[in-house]
Design a protein around this motif. Structure first.
Motif, short mmCIF file in Angstrom:
data_model
loop_
_atom_site.label_atom_id
_atom_site.label_comp_id
_atom_site.label_asym_id
_atom_site.label_seq_id
_atom_site.Cartn_x
_atom_site.Cartn_y
_atom_site.Cartn_z
N CYS A 229 0.85 -1.19 0.00
CA CYS A 229 0.00 0.00 0.00
C CYS A 229 0.89 1.24 0.00
O CYS A 229 1.89 1.30 0.72
CB CYS A 229 -0.91 0.00 1.23
N VAL A 231 1.44 5.26 0.79
CA VAL A 231 0.93 6.28 1.70
C VAL A 231 1.49 7.64 1.27
O VAL A 231 2.67 7.76 0.92
CB VAL A 231 1.31 5.99 3.17
N ALA A 239 -4.06 6.64 2.23
CA ALA A 239 -3.57 5.38 1.65
C ALA A 239 -4.16 5.16 0.27
O ALA A 239 -5.29 5.57 -0.03
CB ALA A 239 -3.95 4.21 2.57
N GLN A 280 -5.27 -0.67 4.46
CA GLN A 280 -5.09 0.77 4.34
C GLN A 280 -4.94 1.44 5.70
O GLN A 280 -4.09 2.32 5.90
CB GLN A 280 -6.26 1.38 3.57
#
Length: 357
Positions: A229, A231, A239, A280
């Motif tokens: 993921c 960021v 996210a 997330q």
């Protein structure tokens, strides 16, 4: 209106030198496209493998060709390792693209902080904690984030007298079993990592890892899907969608990571909305746990049979080519490569602003 002068800092004294050049090419290209071309001007600054800082035409030539400087074999004088003051005066914000040691471990961030010029990405603390896998996992544990079991080891323990080393291996086997992964604590791009399935392989892997770093981590192996993921942000990070990496090799080693056709990326990953949400949320929590800023990619293990999610690591300065996972995740989330580069620069400038009373 005068353009913002962006110092793209790339190259560096690490095994990820060539990857850094590729990332810098992509970023510089994005800064000269569309509306970015009206807002920004690129000042390339190249650090050779010998630690020499190069400016002007020499840096621009490396950026254009994609090939390391031919002067890399030269021995640098101590003064050559420091940036010349004149080119720095024109830079409004740095965009460091130095992967690996001396680039994303807080060292260059400390220098840029001393220069009092804004820069993209995490500061000294976030970079240092995000680079050292032992410190990183300690921060994650303090934040209550789930991880696989691990044992921290030092070079001194590995290269100790013959009576101590077997006891160390006994302790690792009792805590983790097999298979396990042996990793230098402060290297990126899967350099020096080995998967071990026996005492003989464990001993050899520990010896090899100790040649790379004085701090080593051994992690329990787990059968899981590898998902990631991206960021983006400072104090209120957000996210991206989730991506998944699949590969035929035994694990995601250096060759698999950087050889074309060795790994497949699925973006977005085929996951349930609930699992996606959990990933997330955990990515943002990991970002905040190490005090990251601007940019990070967070990697996970997802055990589909049990529903367990284990946080693997955070990368505070991930690869940034057009085909790297981080920008691809944001593209799938609705943000173009050019917009992402612009946003990162704005976040860097934002962090440099004094707090108003």
């Amino acid at each position: 209106m005068a353009k913002t002068q962006v110092g793209v800092l790339f190259g560096g004294c690490s095994g990820e030198h060539e990857v850094s050049i590729c990332s810098a090419q992509a970023i510089a290209g994005a800064l000269t496209q569309g509306t970015n071309a009206e807002k920004y001007a690129v000042i390339p600054v190249y650090i050779t493998k010998a630690g020499v800082w190069q400016f002007g035409d020499r840096a621009a030539q490396v950026l254009q060709s994609g090939e390391p400087s031919s002067s890399d074999g030269e021995t640098a004088n101590p003064g050559d390792r420091l940036p010349a003051p004149q080119p720095l005066n024109a830079i409004d914000i740095w965009f460091p693209v130095l992967h690996g040691p001396n680039g994303e471990d807080g060292t260059i961030q400390g220098l840029l902080s001393l220069l009092q010029i804004p820069f993209v990405g995490s500061g000294v603390l976030g970079s240092a904690v995000g680079m050292d896998k032992i410190a990183m996992k300690t921060a994650f544990a303090q934040a209550g984030l789930p991880q696989v079991n691990y044992v921290a080891v030092t070079r001194a323990e590995v290269w100790s007298n013959p009576c101590v080393f077997p006891k160390l291996c006994d302790r690792i086997e009792a805590a983790l079993g097999y298979p396990a992964f042996v990793k230098p604590a402060n290297l990126g791009s899967s350099v020096g990592i080995a998967k071990v399935r026996s005492r003989q392989e464990l001993e050899a892997a520990l010896d090899s890892a100790a040649s790379y770093d004085r701090r080593i981590i051994v992690e329990a192996g787990v059968e899981a899907r590898e998902v990631e993921c991206a960021v983006l942000g400072n104090d209120v990070p957000k996210a991206s969608v989730i991506g998944e990496i699949s590969f035929e090799s035994d694990f995601y080693d250096y060759e698999t990571k950087y050889s074309a056709g060795q790994a497949d990326l699925m973006i977005p990953a085929p996951l349930s909305p609930e699992v996606t949400r959990q990933l997330q949320e955990m990515a943002v929590q990991a970002f905040q746990a190490v005090d990251a800023a601007g940019i990070s990619r967070v990697d996970f293990f997802y055990v589909e049979s049990t529903g367990e999610i284990f946080l693997n690591e955070i990368n505070t300065l991930p690869g940034f080519t057009q085909t790297s996972m981080y920008p691809m995740l944001w593209q799938a989330s609705g943000m173009t490569f050019e917009a992402l580069v612009d946003q990162l620069i704005q976040l860097g400038l934002e962090r440099s602003q004094p707090i108003s009373a």
